[in-house]
Design an enzyme around this catalytic site. Sequence first.
Site, mmCIF file in Angstrom:
data_model
loop_
_atom_site.group_PDB
_atom_site.id
_atom_site.type_symbol
_atom_site.label_atom_id
_atom_site.label_comp_id
_atom_site.label_asym_id
_atom_site.label_seq_id
_atom_site.Cartn_x
_atom_site.Cartn_y
_atom_site.Cartn_z
ATOM 1 N N LYS A 140 0.832 -1.207 0.000
ATOM 2 C CA LYS A 140 0.000 0.000 0.000
ATOM 3 C C LYS A 140 0.870 1.262 0.000
ATOM 4 O O LYS A 140 0.608 2.222 0.709
ATOM 5 C CB LYS A 140 -0.929 -0.010 1.213
ATOM 6 C CG LYS A 140 -1.861 -1.199 1.221
ATOM 7 C CD LYS A 140 -2.850 -1.137 2.351
ATOM 8 C CE LYS A 140 -3.762 -2.338 2.418
ATOM 9 N NZ LYS A 140 -4.416 -2.725 1.203
ATOM 10 N N CYS A 141 1.879 1.259 -0.831
ATOM 11 C CA CYS A 141 2.870 2.341 -0.895
ATOM 12 C C CYS A 141 2.795 2.993 -2.281
ATOM 13 O O CYS A 141 2.422 2.352 -3.256
ATOM 14 C CB CYS A 141 4.258 1.739 -0.663
ATOM 15 S SG CYS A 141 5.641 2.876 -0.847
ATOM 16 N N GLY A 142 3.177 4.236 -2.347
ATOM 17 C CA GLY A 142 3.243 4.913 -3.630
ATOM 18 C C GLY A 142 4.224 4.260 -4.591
ATOM 19 O O GLY A 142 4.117 4.409 -5.805
ATOM 20 N N THR A 147 4.602 0.933 -4.746
ATOM 21 C CA THR A 147 4.151 -0.438 -4.984
ATOM 22 C C THR A 147 4.133 -0.815 -6.471
ATOM 23 O O THR A 147 4.471 -1.954 -6.810
ATOM 24 C CB THR A 147 2.769 -0.686 -4.333
ATOM 25 O OG1 THR A 147 2.909 -0.446 -2.923
ATOM 26 C CG2 THR A 147 2.285 -2.099 -4.548
#
Length: 161
Positions: free
Chosen positions: A35-37, A39
């Site tokens: 759930k990371c930018g 990803t």
Amino acid sequence: MTTVYDFKPKLADDSEFPMEQLRGKVMLIANTASKCGFTPQYNGLEHIHRQFKTRGLEVMAFPCNQFGSQEPGNAEEIGAFCEKNYGVSFPLFAKIDVNGDGADPLFRFLKKEAPGLLGSKAIKWNFTKFLVRRDGSVFKRYAPQTRPEEMISDIEALLAE
């Protein structure tokens, strides 16, 4: 411990993975999150994995929830997410810590061998990547914003060694 071959991290199913079995391979090791930018870098990691696996590259992802709680799932959820959204076929390891007292021993070694900006040993965010030579020594650390595709010339150079 002097090379990555001295470590036995745990796979997502909690079984040990002796790094010794990768002796002679080039490795791309990353701490990851779902759930990371960053990803979408899973796409690049998978592309590199498919492009260079037959030439001796191993890509390995180590999920980590230390940065903004961006990897909250369990191993099964993480694996399903990566397969469904990015077609990940390279190994996903057990969720680990990369910083602090509970940092995984492999990542303690990687950070010591390839410090970050201004000599910092801490990992700053998800998708910090390490490239490891065929002899098990750490070649270089890459910042989270470095896309896997930007590493291709270094990967090709190490595969040619």
